[in-house]
Write an enzyme that holds these catalytic residues in place. Structure first.
Site, mmCIF file in Angstrom:
data_model
loop_
_atom_site.group_PDB
_atom_site.id
_atom_site.type_symbol
_atom_site.label_atom_id
_atom_site.label_comp_id
_atom_site.label_asym_id
_atom_site.label_seq_id
_atom_site.Cartn_x
_atom_site.Cartn_y
_atom_site.Cartn_z
ATOM 1 N N ARG A 39 -50.776 16.495 -12.058
ATOM 2 C CA ARG A 39 -50.158 16.278 -13.362
ATOM 3 C C ARG A 39 -49.220 15.076 -13.306
ATOM 4 O O ARG A 39 -48.548 14.847 -12.294
ATOM 5 C CB ARG A 39 -49.373 17.525 -13.800
ATOM 6 C CG ARG A 39 -50.243 18.741 -14.025
ATOM 7 C CD ARG A 39 -49.455 19.890 -14.637
ATOM 8 N NE ARG A 39 -49.228 19.724 -16.068
ATOM 9 C CZ ARG A 39 -50.072 20.129 -17.009
ATOM 10 N NH1 ARG A 39 -51.200 20.717 -16.686
ATOM 11 N NH2 ARG A 39 -49.789 19.952 -18.282
ATOM 12 N N HIS A 96 -43.550 13.755 -25.463
ATOM 13 C CA HIS A 96 -42.875 14.843 -26.169
ATOM 14 C C HIS A 96 -41.397 14.736 -25.815
ATOM 15 O O HIS A 96 -40.941 13.684 -25.393
ATOM 16 C CB HIS A 96 -43.509 16.198 -25.858
ATOM 17 C CG HIS A 96 -43.311 16.694 -24.471
ATOM 18 N ND1 HIS A 96 -44.209 16.463 -23.464
ATOM 19 C CD2 HIS A 96 -42.315 17.413 -23.930
ATOM 20 C CE1 HIS A 96 -43.772 17.026 -22.349
ATOM 21 N NE2 HIS A 96 -42.616 17.611 -22.593
ATOM 22 N N CYS A 121 -49.649 14.840 -27.065
ATOM 23 C CA CYS A 121 -50.163 15.460 -25.849
ATOM 24 C C CYS A 121 -51.559 16.061 -26.066
ATOM 25 O O CYS A 121 -52.517 15.332 -26.250
ATOM 26 C CB CYS A 121 -49.155 16.490 -25.335
ATOM 27 S SG CYS A 121 -49.379 16.849 -23.593
#
Lengths: 247, 453
Positions: A133, A200, A100
Site C-alpha cells: 500500500r 483524502h 480513492c
C-alpha cells in the site's frame, strides 16, 4: 455575476453507506457549511444500490472510497445506465469529486490477482493492485487557480496503481508522497470540473479553496463571485497538513 | 537456556530503565525477543494457571483491567500488561516482570493486528474478541484484513481447545464465530435497547452482510455498528448471548449500574466507569472472569470497587480544578465519549489534543468521521492542542462551535493552562493515545498524577 439569491447546490452522493471509509462525509460537511454561511441552499441526494441518479437535479456528484469488498458491490450496481450517465457527466466536465476507491471505479477498472472489477470508464485510467500500500501524507501541485498556488494536501492510502491513458490529464504533480502509481509523479485526473484523486484527509477541509472552486463550478459562476468568508482557521489547517506532508 | 539468559538481560534492562525513572513497558521485552525469539511461548507455558487474551479496537485496556481485578480478588496472581503495551515487546516485558507459580495466570491485551502471532504462541485457555471498528487504517490498511486474520486465528485456537468469547452485537464478531464448534464459543451482548441510538452513525463499518453481501437490518443500534442485527438476504443474525446485559443505568460521565444475566443467574453491579461503551467492556469482562472460574460474588465485589484505568476517564486535580482525562482515538470510541459527556451539564471546558504520531495514526481524517456535532452544543470553550491542533480547531468550527469559543495552543500543558485561565469549573481533557501518554507524563512530573511503573 453575483450569487443568485435562489442558488441551491444539490450533491448526489454515490453509495454513502458503503463508500465512506476515509471520513468522506467531512468533504460533504465542509461543502454544506460553506454554502450555509453564504446563504446558498444545500441538499444531499443519497444514491444507494438500485437507486437512479437524477442528473437534472444534481449540481455536483461525489463518490467516496470503500473497502475492496464494498467497492465490488457498488461496481456491479454501476454497470449499465448509471455508468452511461457518469461517462456523459465526466465527458462534459461537469462538477464531480471522486476520491480513492471512487476514483478507481470511475476509470476502466481495477484488477488484482484475486479480483477483477469493471469500472465505469468515465476517466481514461486503469488501476492494478500493487505489492504494497502507498500510505502517507501527500502534497501535489495543480494548475487550478487558488491562494495556495494550486497546491493541494491530503493523505493517501491505496494499494492500487493507477495509469492514465492518452485521453486523460492528471490533476497535479506530486511534491511529497506517492500519487497515482508511486513512479510517474502524477496524481489524480481532471476533466474540467470532474476530478478523481487519491487525496483524502478529507480533501476539502484541508484545501478550503478547492471546496469553493467546486461550489462555484457547480453553481456555474466564477469563484470570485462567491461571498467571501474568514478563512484563517481554514488556512491554518492547510498549513498544518502541509507541514505533515513534509513542506 | 537461551530464554533464561535472555530474561536475565531483559530484567537488567528493566531495572536500569526504572533506575532512570522510566516505566520500561516495552523495551525489556524487545531485548528478550532479540535474544530468544520464541520467548512468548516458553515464558507463557510457565504460568501455572494458563493464559487469557483480550483484543478489540475499543475497550481492550478497560476490559482486561476489570478482569484483572476480579482474578486478583479471587486469589490468583495475575501477570498483566496493564499499561497497554500490547505488542510482542509489551507482552514479554510483563512476562519477565511477573511470577510463575501454580496460581499465576497471564492476562494479556493484544493489539488487534498481532492477535494471531501472539495468541498462537500463548495457546490461551480463553480469548475475548470484543469488536472491530475503523481505526488507524494507515497502519494496517483495510479493516477486513484484520477480521480475516481473526477468523483464521479463532479456527486454529478452537482446534486446540481454546474458548472464544465474542460480542454477538458486532456482525464481524458473529462472522468470526459462525462456523466454530458451538461448545467452544461464548457469546455476550447488550439486551437493554433503552440506550439505543436513532440510526447507524456515519462511521459504521458493517453495511453489508459478511456472508451474502445484503445490507443488514437493525432493530436497535447500540454503539457504532454494534446492535441487534439480522441479514434479510441469508438469514444470518445476531447469536443469542449466553451473557446478557439486561439493564444499563447511565450515571452521567462517572459511572454505570448494570444487570447481568449469565448461566448462573442474574447479578447487579455498579462500575465506576461511564457510558454504554463501558457497559460492553464490563459485560465482556464479566463473561471472561466467569469463564476463568471467578464466582459472581467476587466479580460483583471487584467491579463495585473498580475505577478508571490509565487515561480512560481518569480524574485528577490540576491546580485545584477537577480534571478528567478521556482517551479518544477513533470515531466510534470518540462518539461514545461525546455521548457520555452530553450527560453532563452544558458549558463544558474542553482540551482536545490531536497528535498524529504512529501510535495515534498518521492520518487524522477520523476527526471528520466522529460526530462532533453531537458534542458541539455542550461546549463552553474548547482549546485544541497537539501536533495537528489547527485541524482539530477547524473540525470544531465546522461542527458548529463559534470561532470565539475555539483557541489553538499546540503544547498541551500550555493548552490546559489556557483553558483553566479562560473558564471556571471542571476541565475535560480528550487526548489521542500519544497525547494521553505525554500529558500523563507531564502531569506526573508536576505531581498531579501517579506515574505508571
Amino acid at each position: 455575476m453575483p450569487v443568485d439569491p435562489a442558488a441551491h447546490l444539490t450533491v448526489s452522493v454515490l453509495y454513502p453507506t458503503l463508500l465512506n471509509i476515509y471520513a468522506d462525509r467531512g468533504n460533504l460537511i465542509f461543502l454544506q457549511r460553506r454554502c450555509e454561511w453564504r446563504n446558498i441552499g444545500f441538499s444531499i441526494n443519497s444514491v444507494g444500490i438500485g437507486d437512479p441518479i437524477d442528473a437534472d437535479g444534481t449540481n455536483l456528484i461525489y463518490v467516496g472510497g470503500g473497502q475492496d469488498r464494498d467497492q465490488a458491490l457498488c461496481a456491479s450496481d454501476l454497470a449499465g445506465a448509471k455508468a452511461e450517465l457518469l461517462r456523459d457527466w465526466v465527458a462534459s466536465g461537469s462538477p464531480m469529486l471522486a476520491v480513492c476507491g471512487g476514483y478507481q471505479m470511475l476509470g476502466h477498472g481495477y484488477s488484482s490477482p484475486s479480483v477483477s472489477i469493471d469500472g465505469v470508464g468515465a476517466f481514461d485510467a486503469e488501476t492494478v493492485a500493487g505489492p504494497d500500500r502507498l500510505i502517507g501524507a501527500i502534497e501535489i501541485k495543480t494548475d487550478l487557480p487558488g491562494p495556495t498556488g494550486g497546491v493541494l494536501v491530503g493523505f493517501e492510502n491505496h494499494s492500487g496503481r493507477t495509469t492514465l491513458g492518452p485521453g486523460a490529464t492528471a490533476l497535479g504533480r506530486v511534491v511529497h508522497g506517492h500519487g497515482n502509481d508511486g513512479v510517474s509523479g502524477m496524481e489524480g485526473v481532471r476533466q474540467n470540473a470532474s476530478i478523481g484523486t487519491y487525496l483524502h484527509g478529507p480533501l476539502l477541509p484541508k484545501n478550503w479553496w478547492l471546496a469553493d472552486w467546486l461550489i462555484a463550478s457547480a453553481l456555474g459562476i466564477s469563484v470570485d463571485h462567491l461571498p467571501s468568508l474568514p478563512n484563517e482557521a481554514e488556512a491554518a489547517a492547510h498549513r498544518s497538513a502541509r507541514k505533515a506532508a513534509g513542506s | 537456556m537461551r530464554v533464561r539468559l535472555a530474561v536475565i538481560v531483559g530484567t537488567a534492562v528493566s531495572l536500569l530503565l526504572r533506575a532512570a525513572g522510566r516505566a520500561g513497558t516495552t523495551l525489556p521485552g524487545r531485548v528478550v525477543l532479540l535474544l530468544a525469539p520464541k520467548a512468548i511461548a516458553t515464558l507463557g507455558a510457565k504460568l501455572g494457571a494458563g493464559t487469557a487474551v483480550v483484543s478489540a479496537t475499543n475497550g481492550k485496556t478497560t476490559t482486561s483491567a476489570l478482569v484483572e481485578g476480579a482474578l486478583s480478588r479471587s486469589g490468583m496472581d495475575v501477570v498483566h500488561n496493564s499499561a497497554g503495551a500490547n505488542m510482542s515487546g509489551g507482552i514479554v516485558s510483563a512476562l519477565i516482570g511477573g511470577s510463575s507459580g501454580e496460581r499465576t495466570i497471564g492476562l494479556f491485551e493484544i493489539d488487534e493486528f498481532w492477535v494471531p502471532e501472539i495468541a498462537s504462541q500463548l495457546r490461551p485457555k480463553a480469548v475475548l474478541l470484543g469488536n472491530l471498528f475503523r481505526d488507524q487504517l494507515d497502519r494496517y490498511g483495510e479493516l477486513d484484513t484484520i477480521l480475516d486474520r481473526w477468523v483464521h486465528c479463532a479456527r486454529e485456537l478452537t482446534s486446540q481447545g481454546t474458548i472464544v468469547l465474542l460480542c454477538a452485537d458486532d456482525p464481524g464478531m458473529a462472522w468470526v464465530g459462525h462456523d466454530l464448534p458451538k461448545e467452544l464459543v461464548i457469546w455476550f451482548g447488550l439486551e437493554d435497547t433503552s440506550v439505543a441510538l436513532e440510526e447507524l452513525p456515519a462511521s459504521a463499518d458493517a453495511g453489508a452482510c459478511r456472508s451474502c453481501g445484503s445490507p443488514l437490518n437493525y432493530s436497535a443500534v447500540l454503539l457504532g455498528h454494534l446492535g441487534h442485527w439480522s441479514c434479510p438476504g441469508c438469514g444470518l443474525s445476531r447469536p443469542t448471548p449466553t451473557y446478557q446485559c439486561t439493564k444499563v443505568d447511565l450515571k452521567g460521565a462517572r459511572a454505570i449500574e448494570l444487570e447481568i444475566v449469565g448461566p448462573d443467574g442474574q447479578h447487579s453491579a455498579s462500575v465506576g466507569l461511564p457510558g454504554v461503551y463501558n457497559a460492553y467492556n464490563a459485560l465482556g469482562a464479566w463473561a471472561l472472569s466467569s469463564t476463568l472460574g471467578v464466582s459472581p460474588e467476587v466479580i460483583t465485589a471487584s467491579f463495585n470497587e473498580s475505577g478508571p484505568s490509565f487515561g480512560r476517564a481518569e480524574r485528577l486535580s490540576y491546580n485545584g480544578r477537577s480534571t478528567s482525562i478521556m482517551l479518544v482515538k477513533n470515531p466510534t470510541g470518540a462518539n461514545e465519549v461525546f455521548r457520555t459527556l452530553t450527560a453532563e451539564p452544558s458549558g463544558l471546558n474542553l482540551l482536545f489534543v490531536l497528535n498524529d504520531r504512529i501510535a495515534d495514526g498518521r492520518d487524522v481524517s477520523w476527526i471528520w468521521d466522529a460526530d462532533l456535532e453531537v458534542l458541539a452544543p455542550s461546549i463552553g470553550h474548547v482549546v485544541c492542542s497537539g501536533t495537528r491542533a489547527e485541524e482539530a480547531a477547524l473540525r470544531f468550527l465546522y461542527a458548529g462551535v463559534g470561532r470565539d469559543r475555539i483557541t489553538t495552543v499546540n503544547e498541551p500543558i500550555a493548552g490546559l493552562d489556557q483553558l483553566a485561565k479562560d473558564s471556571e469549573g471542571d476541565l475535560w481533557v480528550l487526548p489521542t493515545y500519544t497525547a494521553m501518554l505525554e500529558l500523563r507524563g507531564k502531569l506526573a512530573d508536576l505531581g498531579t498524577v501517579e506515574r505508571v511503573v
